[in-house]
Design a protein around this motif. Sequence first.
Motif, PDB file in Angstrom:
ATOM      1  N   SER A 298      -5.369  -4.227  -8.646  1.00 43.50           N
ATOM      2  CA  SER A 298      -4.092  -3.595  -8.324  1.00 43.50           C
ATOM      3  C   SER A 298      -4.286  -2.535  -7.242  1.00 43.50           C
ATOM      4  CB  SER A 298      -3.496  -2.976  -9.587  1.00 43.50           C
ATOM      5  OG  SER A 298      -2.420  -2.156  -9.286  1.00 43.50           O
ATOM      6  N   VAL A 302      -2.365  -1.774  -3.633  1.00 47.81           N
ATOM      7  CA  VAL A 302      -1.812  -0.487  -3.247  1.00 47.81           C
ATOM      8  C   VAL A 302      -2.445  -0.025  -1.939  1.00 47.81           C
ATOM      9  CG1 VAL A 302      -1.502   1.908  -3.936  1.00 47.81           C
ATOM     10  CG2 VAL A 302      -1.348   0.119  -5.640  1.00 47.81           C
TER      11      VAL A 302
ATOM     12  N   HIS D 229      16.738 -11.281   3.468  1.00 51.94           N
ATOM     13  CA  HIS D 229      16.612 -10.484   2.271  1.00 51.94           C
ATOM     14  C   HIS D 229      17.120 -11.216   1.037  1.00 51.94           C
ATOM     15  CE1 HIS D 229      15.355  -6.354   2.994  1.00 51.94           C
ATOM     16  NE2 HIS D 229      15.423  -6.280   1.691  1.00 51.94           N
ATOM     17  N   LEU D 232      14.699 -13.607  -0.386  1.00 51.81           N
ATOM     18  CA  LEU D 232      13.693 -12.902  -1.176  1.00 51.81           C
ATOM     19  C   LEU D 232      14.207 -12.607  -2.576  1.00 51.81           C
ATOM     20  CD1 LEU D 232      10.993 -11.383  -1.208  1.00 51.81           C
ATOM     21  CD2 LEU D 232      12.183  -9.401  -0.318  1.00 51.81           C
ATOM     22  N   HIS D 236      12.812 -14.020  -6.224  1.00 51.08           N
ATOM     23  CA  HIS D 236      12.448 -13.147  -7.344  1.00 51.08           C
ATOM     24  C   HIS D 236      13.280 -13.479  -8.588  1.00 51.08           C
ATOM     25  CE1 HIS D 236      10.962  -9.702  -9.479  1.00 51.08           C
ATOM     26  NE2 HIS D 236      12.183  -9.289  -9.696  1.00 51.08           N
ATOM     27  N   ARG D 239      11.979 -16.612 -10.163  1.00 52.24           N
ATOM     28  CA  ARG D 239      10.757 -16.407 -10.940  1.00 52.24           C
ATOM     29  C   ARG D 239      11.064 -15.736 -12.272  1.00 52.24           C
ATOM     30  NH1 ARG D 239       6.431 -13.990  -6.610  1.00 52.24           N
ATOM     31  NH2 ARG D 239       4.859 -14.492  -8.153  1.00 52.24           N
ATOM     32  N   LEU D 243      10.611 -17.334 -16.007  1.00 50.87           N
ATOM     33  CA  LEU D 243       9.879 -16.624 -17.059  1.00 50.87           C
ATOM     34  C   LEU D 243      10.662 -16.631 -18.369  1.00 50.87           C
ATOM     35  CD1 LEU D 243       8.291 -13.376 -15.598  1.00 50.87           C
ATOM     36  CD2 LEU D 243       7.142 -15.148 -16.893  1.00 50.87           C
ATOM     37  N   MET D 300       7.048 -17.985  -2.212  1.00 50.48           N
ATOM     38  CA  MET D 300       6.896 -16.586  -1.829  1.00 50.48           C
ATOM     39  C   MET D 300       5.935 -16.482  -0.650  1.00 50.48           C
ATOM     40  SD  MET D 300       8.285 -13.887  -2.934  1.00 50.48           S
ATOM     41  CE  MET D 300       8.177 -12.130  -3.121  1.00 50.48           C
ATOM     42  N   LEU D 304       6.965 -15.084   3.075  1.00 52.26           N
ATOM     43  CA  LEU D 304       6.304 -13.980   3.765  1.00 52.26           C
ATOM     44  C   LEU D 304       5.816 -14.435   5.129  1.00 52.26           C
ATOM     45  CD1 LEU D 304       4.300 -12.430   0.827  1.00 52.26           C
ATOM     46  CD2 LEU D 304       6.202 -11.418   2.056  1.00 52.26           C
TER      47      LEU D 304
ATOM     48  N   LEU E 232       6.050   2.410  -4.747  1.00 56.34           N
ATOM     49  CA  LEU E 232       4.726   1.814  -4.858  1.00 56.34           C
ATOM     50  C   LEU E 232       3.928   2.452  -5.984  1.00 56.34           C
ATOM     51  CD1 LEU E 232       2.582  -0.016  -3.593  1.00 56.34           C
ATOM     52  CD2 LEU E 232       1.970   1.846  -2.087  1.00 56.34           C
ATOM     53  N   HIS E 236       2.530   0.702  -9.470  1.00 53.02           N
ATOM     54  CA  HIS E 236       1.137   0.762  -9.907  1.00 53.02           C
ATOM     55  C   HIS E 236       1.013   1.421 -11.276  1.00 53.02           C
ATOM     56  CE1 HIS E 236      -3.175   0.903  -9.678  1.00 53.02           C
ATOM     57  NE2 HIS E 236      -3.156   2.192  -9.893  1.00 53.02           N
ATOM     58  N   ARG E 239       2.077  -1.000 -13.926  1.00 55.04           N
ATOM     59  CA  ARG E 239       1.059  -2.004 -14.231  1.00 55.04           C
ATOM     60  C   ARG E 239      -0.054  -1.411 -15.082  1.00 55.04           C
ATOM     61  NH1 ARG E 239      -0.027  -5.102  -8.521  1.00 55.04           N
ATOM     62  NH2 ARG E 239      -1.053  -6.671  -9.788  1.00 55.04           N
ATOM     63  N   GLU E 294       4.012  -9.852 -15.590  1.00 52.96           N
ATOM     64  CA  GLU E 294       4.290 -10.823 -14.523  1.00 52.96           C
ATOM     65  C   GLU E 294       5.395 -10.331 -13.604  1.00 52.96           C
ATOM     66  OE1 GLU E 294       4.020 -14.845 -14.602  1.00 52.96           O
ATOM     67  OE2 GLU E 294       3.171 -15.081 -16.599  1.00 52.96           O
ATOM     68  N   LEU E 295       6.422  -9.706 -14.213  1.00 55.94           N
ATOM     69  CA  LEU E 295       7.504  -9.174 -13.384  1.00 55.94           C
ATOM     70  C   LEU E 295       6.999  -8.072 -12.475  1.00 55.94           C
ATOM     71  CD1 LEU E 295      10.551  -9.052 -15.783  1.00 55.94           C
ATOM     72  CD2 LEU E 295      10.304 -10.412 -13.722  1.00 55.94           C
ATOM     73  N   SER E 298       5.293  -9.602  -9.623  1.00 55.75           N
ATOM     74  CA  SER E 298       6.260 -10.155  -8.681  1.00 55.75           C
ATOM     75  C   SER E 298       6.948  -9.031  -7.897  1.00 55.75           C
ATOM     76  CB  SER E 298       7.293 -10.999  -9.431  1.00 55.75           C
ATOM     77  OG  SER E 298       8.370 -11.334  -8.617  1.00 55.75           O
ATOM     78  N   LEU E 299       7.195  -7.902  -8.577  1.00 55.04           N
ATOM     79  CA  LEU E 299       7.808  -6.745  -7.909  1.00 55.04           C
ATOM     80  C   LEU E 299       6.948  -6.270  -6.745  1.00 55.04           C
ATOM     81  CD1 LEU E 299       9.215  -4.413 -10.691  1.00 55.04           C
ATOM     82  CD2 LEU E 299      10.465  -5.478  -8.819  1.00 55.04           C
ATOM     83  N   MET E 300       5.640  -6.301  -6.946  1.00 51.92           N
ATOM     84  CA  MET E 300       4.719  -5.873  -5.896  1.00 51.92           C
ATOM     85  C   MET E 300       4.920  -6.746  -4.651  1.00 51.92           C
ATOM     86  SD  MET E 300       2.584  -3.461  -5.770  1.00 51.92           S
ATOM     87  CE  MET E 300       1.102  -2.826  -5.019  1.00 51.92           C
ATOM     88  N   ASP E 301       5.025  -8.043  -4.857  1.00 51.23           N
ATOM     89  CA  ASP E 301       5.281  -8.945  -3.730  1.00 51.23           C
ATOM     90  C   ASP E 301       6.581  -8.580  -3.030  1.00 51.23           C
ATOM     91  OD1 ASP E 301       3.049 -10.298  -4.484  1.00 51.23           O
ATOM     92  OD2 ASP E 301       4.069 -12.089  -5.193  1.00 51.23           O
ATOM     93  N   VAL E 302       7.619  -8.365  -3.841  1.00 52.60           N
ATOM     94  CA  VAL E 302       8.913  -8.055  -3.258  1.00 52.60           C
ATOM     95  C   VAL E 302       8.853  -6.730  -2.510  1.00 52.60           C
ATOM     96  CG1 VAL E 302      11.343  -7.648  -3.752  1.00 52.60           C
ATOM     97  CG2 VAL E 302      10.113  -9.367  -5.029  1.00 52.60           C
ATOM     98  N   TYR E 303       8.156  -5.766  -3.100  1.00 57.53           N
ATOM     99  CA  TYR E 303       8.012  -4.469  -2.431  1.00 57.53           C
ATOM    100  C   TYR E 303       7.386  -4.632  -1.058  1.00 57.53           C
ATOM    101  CZ  TYR E 303       6.083   0.040  -1.165  1.00 57.53           C
ATOM    102  OH  TYR E 303       5.749   1.164  -0.483  1.00 57.53           O
ATOM    103  N   LEU E 304       6.249  -5.327  -1.026  1.00 60.25           N
ATOM    104  CA  LEU E 304       5.544  -5.500   0.242  1.00 60.25           C
ATOM    105  C   LEU E 304       6.445  -6.162   1.264  1.00 60.25           C
ATOM    106  CD1 LEU E 304       2.048  -6.600  -1.044  1.00 60.25           C
ATOM    107  CD2 LEU E 304       2.633  -4.482   0.101  1.00 60.25           C
ATOM    108  N   SER E 305       7.182  -7.152   0.791  1.00 56.77           N
ATOM    109  CA  SER E 305       8.043  -7.879   1.689  1.00 56.77           C
ATOM    110  C   SER E 305       9.203  -7.011   2.168  1.00 56.77           C
ATOM    111  CB  SER E 305       8.567  -9.115   0.958  1.00 56.77           C
ATOM    112  OG  SER E 305       9.421  -9.815   1.769  1.00 56.77           O
ATOM    113  N   SER E 306       9.718  -6.161   1.288  1.00 61.26           N
ATOM    114  CA  SER E 306      10.830  -5.282   1.671  1.00 61.26           C
ATOM    115  C   SER E 306      10.385  -4.274   2.713  1.00 61.26           C
ATOM    116  CB  SER E 306      11.333  -4.514   0.452  1.00 61.26           C
ATOM    117  OG  SER E 306      12.291  -5.253  -0.225  1.00 61.26           O
TER     118      SER E 306
END
Lengths: 385, 385, 385, 385, 385
Positions: A298, A302, D229, D232, D236, D239, D243, D300, D304, E232, E236, E239, E294-295, E298-306
């Motif tokens: 993780s 970050v 957006h 995206l 999400h 997914r 789940l 995903m 990206l 971010l 973290h 998680r 898992e969510l 997935s949020l991390m992916d969305v964050y990075l993408s945003s």
Amino acid sequence: MVGKHRQPGNIVTRRDLIREGEIDIQMEYFYDVPGSMPGTLRIPSDALPPIIGLIDYNEQKAVRLQLGTPEECAPHLDSESVSWLDVKGLGSEDVLQRLGQVFDLHPLVLEDVVNVPQRPKVEEYDDQLLIIARMVTPTESGSSFHQEQVSLILGRHYLLTVQEEPEFDCFGAVRDRIRTAKGIIRKRGADYLAYSLLDSIIDGFFPILEIYGEDIEELEDAVVESPTHQTLERIHTLRRELLVLRRAVWPMRDTINSLIRDGSDLISEDVRIYLRDCYDHTVQVLDMVETYRELASSLMDVYLSSVNNKMNEIMKVLTVISTIFIPLTFIVGIYGMNFDREKSPFNMPELDWYWGYPLCWVLMIVIALSLIAYFKRKGWFENVS
Amino acid sequence: MVGKHRQPGNIVTRRDLIREGEIDIQMEYFYDVPGSMPGTLRIPSDALPPIIGLIDYNEQKAVRLQLGTPEECAPHLDSESVSWLDVKGLGSEDVLQRLGQVFDLHPLVLEDVVNVPQRPKVEEYDDQLLIIARMVTPTESGSSFHQEQVSLILGRHYLLTVQEEPEFDCFGAVRDRIRTAKGIIRKRGADYLAYSLLDSIIDGFFPILEIYGEDIEELEDAVVESPTHQTLERIHTLRRELLVLRRAVWPMRDTINSLIRDGSDLISEDVRIYLRDCYDHTVQVLDMVETYRELASSLMDVYLSSVNNKMNEIMKVLTVISTIFIPLTFIVGIYGMNFDREKSPFNMPELDWYWGYPLCWVLMIVIALSLIAYFKRKGWFENVS
Amino acid sequence: MVGKHRQPGNIVTRRDLIREGEIDIQMEYFYDVPGSMPGTLRIPSDALPPIIGLIDYNEQKAVRLQLGTPEECAPHLDSESVSWLDVKGLGSEDVLQRLGQVFDLHPLVLEDVVNVPQRPKVEEYDDQLLIIARMVTPTESGSSFHQEQVSLILGRHYLLTVQEEPEFDCFGAVRDRIRTAKGIIRKRGADYLAYSLLDSIIDGFFPILEIYGEDIEELEDAVVESPTHQTLERIHTLRRELLVLRRAVWPMRDTINSLIRDGSDLISEDVRIYLRDCYDHTVQVLDMVETYRELASSLMDVYLSSVNNKMNEIMKVLTVISTIFIPLTFIVGIYGMNFDREKSPFNMPELDWYWGYPLCWVLMIVIALSLIAYFKRKGWFENVS
Amino acid sequence: MVGKHRQPGNIVTRRDLIREGEIDIQMEYFYDVPGSMPGTLRIPSDALPPIIGLIDYNEQKAVRLQLGTPEECAPHLDSESVSWLDVKGLGSEDVLQRLGQVFDLHPLVLEDVVNVPQRPKVEEYDDQLLIIARMVTPTESGSSFHQEQVSLILGRHYLLTVQEEPEFDCFGAVRDRIRTAKGIIRKRGADYLAYSLLDSIIDGFFPILEIYGEDIEELEDAVVESPTHQTLERIHTLRRELLVLRRAVWPMRDTINSLIRDGSDLISEDVRIYLRDCYDHTVQVLDMVETYRELASSLMDVYLSSVNNKMNEIMKVLTVISTIFIPLTFIVGIYGMNFDREKSPFNMPELDWYWGYPLCWVLMIVIALSLIAYFKRKGWFENVS
Amino acid sequence: MVGKHRQPGNIVTRRDLIREGEIDIQMEYFYDVPGSMPGTLRIPSDALPPIIGLIDYNEQKAVRLQLGTPEECAPHLDSESVSWLDVKGLGSEDVLQRLGQVFDLHPLVLEDVVNVPQRPKVEEYDDQLLIIARMVTPTESGSSFHQEQVSLILGRHYLLTVQEEPEFDCFGAVRDRIRTAKGIIRKRGADYLAYSLLDSIIDGFFPILEIYGEDIEELEDAVVESPTHQTLERIHTLRRELLVLRRAVWPMRDTINSLIRDGSDLISEDVRIYLRDCYDHTVQVLDMVETYRELASSLMDVYLSSVNNKMNEIMKVLTVISTIFIPLTFIVGIYGMNFDREKSPFNMPELDWYWGYPLCWVLMIVIALSLIAYFKRKGWFENVS
């Protein structure tokens, strides 16, 4: 492998230590020459000559001797008292072979003891139980760990332990307990002694994990506040070292579990209860290693995101400054043109205006301010300050 | 598949070797024509004609013969001595079929032996045990490995081994031990011989893994210091080759395990103890392959991040230089405007000042220095140098 | 589903083929109306009318007939010879229902046979064994595969196979072996026939995998050398199709395994040995699918990194050119300023110098060259060329 | 939870529907007050009052009644005919408690029935079998699903089902089959009825999966062609909903499996065969959910990468235009300098040349064209158009 | 660990709370000095002195006493009534040792009780069952949780519980049920009491999960609408905390399962049914933790993408403005050149044109508009507004 004295203010990364040869956490690999005879001993080239120590005790008395040859311990083996022969160092094939004869070891046992590193395991032979364990001890510099193999050969009234190196050891407290007859150790047999040593080995993982826990906490701050190349290397080193730890602990768990479940009659029911406790600790170590691995993974996310954010701030500054000045520079460029004002009244009459220059400034300031307002509305200044 | 002589100073990537056809680590696939009869032999088109060697030994004597036809070994099979028939090369269907008749092989056994590559496995037939193994040998250029299938058919007093190619082999040391009667090999039966060969095969993985370990260490430095396209390709190739190794070792583990657990009476209790040792080595190989795979995956992350960091430094240089010069260029643009100073005292009076030009320079230097100070405070110069 | 003739020079991606309806690898889903009665047949709307073929053989003779109605095969079922009824096409509920009556099928068996796609499985009924398998055949255009369900119903002396479509089939070689009495097929019962068909089905996966292996090799070059949008789509399509293959093969493995382990007495011991071979092939297929999936996933990483690298090169060009010219443009801007040289000796005296203009050029060239030298030292020109 | 009428041309994302409260796929959580007594009923605050329906049938007749109180069904329970009491709505603790008394339910059974949502499971009590299932039904707007818990309590001659809400239900077809005596349902006992309902519940997942399959296909086009957006968010949401589905289906599989394997004698051998079919469908649902999850994860990556590609195109345009004009602007800057041509013949003599201005243009055009040629050779124009 | 009163409008992140020491969710690690004797108690330095409470009840009566010393409870242990001794606080080795003597605890039991944190587990001793559990309670500030170890030692007629701290506890409702004789608790033995406490502990996880569920929903909006550094950190932290929860719940599941399966005769059949219910809740907690994990991933992916998307918008603005003004600035630069118009008619005759300046403007406006049109066609303005 001993840490030199360091200045406190001097930041030294673990990788530096590895490069300087102070830390030894590389992926060691077992190497057996293909086709070599089973039982062939492969003495490591840098192995130190073995030091042989004997502790012989029962409830009444306890003696500690330094032996010159393995044969000297033979008389002790037949007595009813518990004999613990501790051999430190693998540097003499002759001594090891004679050890094998004194204890009547199977050739494969001797091979496993000498050809380090072996995977931790337990194997039952006729009257002996071979336990291979992996011992970690913190280095003096305190920033990482030293690992070596410890082989325990448990017999009816004796325990033979073979360590790779004379220097590191976490059995001091057990020796003290025997000497001072603290606790019940002097009242029990060799199996309890073996348990005590295994317990020391497992508990030796906790201080190492503590260091990593602190490392991770440091890194958690570092990745957000000042993500640098060094941070990246530290995360990678962390993941690598946790892999090494995991490789050491996983088979330890199976080893201790099989000692509990299908162990031979060399281990009494009573000691099995204690081993259960030891098993719990192993599971806890494993648990923490896995948790740390997930955290390190993780952290990588970050880190990447933080570096990205830093970059984005830099790009924002560029964008803001460029975007404000590009139109202004265009305007001043216009009034630097040389159209001949005498040839036509349409050719840049602004240059002749009484308020031309001040008006030009007003225009430019209005443009700059509206761009700044636009950026503010878009929220670009939030992180740039 | 033999490496040509190379200049030492000349860096050759593994991919180059693959392209030149020297390395052969592609994903080989088993190919069976759908609907083909079970037992159909599919001789590879480039297979070399088989060379048949026989070693026949007991405790007293050991002979080694080169045979012309499979039938020549028939008299040896009935004797009590151990007969090891070693067939190298799959290039003749006729020879293979006759081999099948001499040893009375089930059609499916012959198919598995010939239609390479098969997955490593052990199968029990009436009086025979078929063991399929995968042997790796380092290539001469030393940078990668060559793999082939070895099939072992173990009978009561004989062992038939079939190799894909005459050239590569890691059984030399075993042959020497038989010849020189070193160790106990001459005192044991065909099962011990089979164990010795399997042990050689497994131990043959270690030198290969050593190469990959060094590769990973090299890459660990490369990804941080000079991440290039080539580094990326090397990481991908590494992952791919570790996948190949893993595909080879996983089923080997199961194979040896089932030899230990549910093996037939062709394998004596005694040899099973030795196989346990062999099993440990297989687990160790697997352990290292998995560890290397995880490291390679972490390397990919570090690579991506390093490339990103390099890019960020470049962008920082651009940003710093642009951001400093853009306002300055704006200022010099202002004083390049042609407003008519004669028409109005407000039109650029600065141009007529006595200290105008020096003041303009002072202004620009102040702006540049404050921007530099700002960037320094933001820490942008840390990695740019 | 038949590929049209294509010009060789015309690159056609698999996705194009999917769009044109030539390839049919979408995620098919089983659809059952909630609450519908067990045994309800759901004939697909585009199903073709069934073609019924019968092959009846024993060691002496083999006849092949085309039947009009299912009832015509009734006399053959009672004889001792092996009767293989092959029904191709699901387009008539009437015929399928009558088939069910002739063979005395459980309603659920008929449902599983007709309501495609079902998951591969084996189910035992009183005197019958239902085996559901998934058959893949390469399409004519050679770039992908066609999949359909094959249901095998094994009785004492008969085998009923039901295929989805008349056109595709990989049983030709088996029919030939029966016709020409090649191998032992005519000497064995219906269970051996079922094994032969299953073996054909499994071996039918290998050519498909070969195509994907080549695809991956192509993509490995493409992602490094010319990563485009098309490459990305191809990787995604590859992952998707490998998922389809995996969904087909996983349950096949379990199916064959349970045929070996807990199969009924309809399968003789003898045939079980052959099924073991078939099982090995299935595991090999699965192995390769998983390996390809890992490679495809690694390819995605390499693709992303390659695209990034391309971008970085572009940014480098921008940075180099901007950074060189920005200071130069500033300098020429300075000497375009209009400070009044007559008002003061400090106002741009450089413009009056005899060597002013040449010196200005010298200054600019020096600046440009030192920037170029700086970039070279930073290694920015390595990939830009 | 009922979809309002919508204009067809109006695009409504699933997220919008969630916000508007029409879709209800949030992660519901079970909530039990810590320390509360086992058997405490926690009636949801928005629960509707229960509607009690009874269907009583045997081979000869079938009656359907609407009951006012639970006690009214007591006489039916003792008869040999199958009694199916269907309670819809959890809004009255009194009714539920009386229901518990009539059916003699264990307090924990009642708790599981009322305190929704519970994990699907099967539990055996003295004379009853409690089956907790999760039922999904498509919403009217057709874009997502509604889920609720169905509890089945199977006794010797009765089946009690409790649903969360009166509105949604997929048992209509089963009721019709009972009414019209279609199939064998009227000839079988309560266990067959329970199977039929479970089968309906499982088959109810297929239409939902079909919607997701179409969603994924749409997204596959969207991520490549117009990644926004919204795309995206849709990935999400996809997914997240998969789940939820997975959480519902996994335990269903175990539930049905344990009904088949270790079910009580309340379920006849005969019905177990039917349950095997039901189990296959559950596995298929699970299979598809997992496949969709992998596809969503791959989407995903593609998203990206697509966004990245778009960005790269924009950066290319910037780079191309900047890089072409920066040198040109430098040149025009040079000839805007004011070096005094009268003071020296070296000061910008170009300005006095006869062809000066045209030559300047020629120079600029040559520079622009060679830069364009350079970019073309590097392939930068491929995607920019 | 008590939350201070906070202003409602003041946003406080969980990380702030951790820094202020209010929240205590760090990765606690078990620490045992290597080589220390089994049974050595390691009292935490900040432990509070133990408070000893006794509740003694049977169907007729229930008394609650505050005890000064452990020995005071001795008379209660022999009676047939259920004695629940609740010790809160580990701050006195003397009291704990005396407790061990009164209850005749094995040294390892005492070690496990005192040397917190231990992994949840169940262990059987002669007449006692040791259950280690992990209890979580929400903090007062309501934004996170407090965790501590609860050890239950179950005897024939007594239950000894030891908690780490006096302050937090979720057993209030159970005490009330005993006092008011609500439910069946007064009619059952110590095993039912142990079940009730375990059930309270498990149910105590649900409110915590509810908080995380809300956190995730908040983050789902935040990552899309305003992804910042804080987001971010929150992901973290989320998680990390879910990892802590998971570490607590996983072994709880095994613990309760082994209580059900192989529990001793201290637990009656009757209570086992209740434990099954408790087990279901544990599985549900685990299920939700995994789903949230898992969510979060997935949020991390969305964050990075945003974040990427935000950056892209900024870059677009830069590109649009730069690309429009760069050609215009070039043009105004041209007409700022000083070519001598008197020397040649080709030298910038445009400057003398009557409509020169207006035409220049027209040209620039045309260029700007066509660039804007081009960008519009490319869709660059869609997100920029």
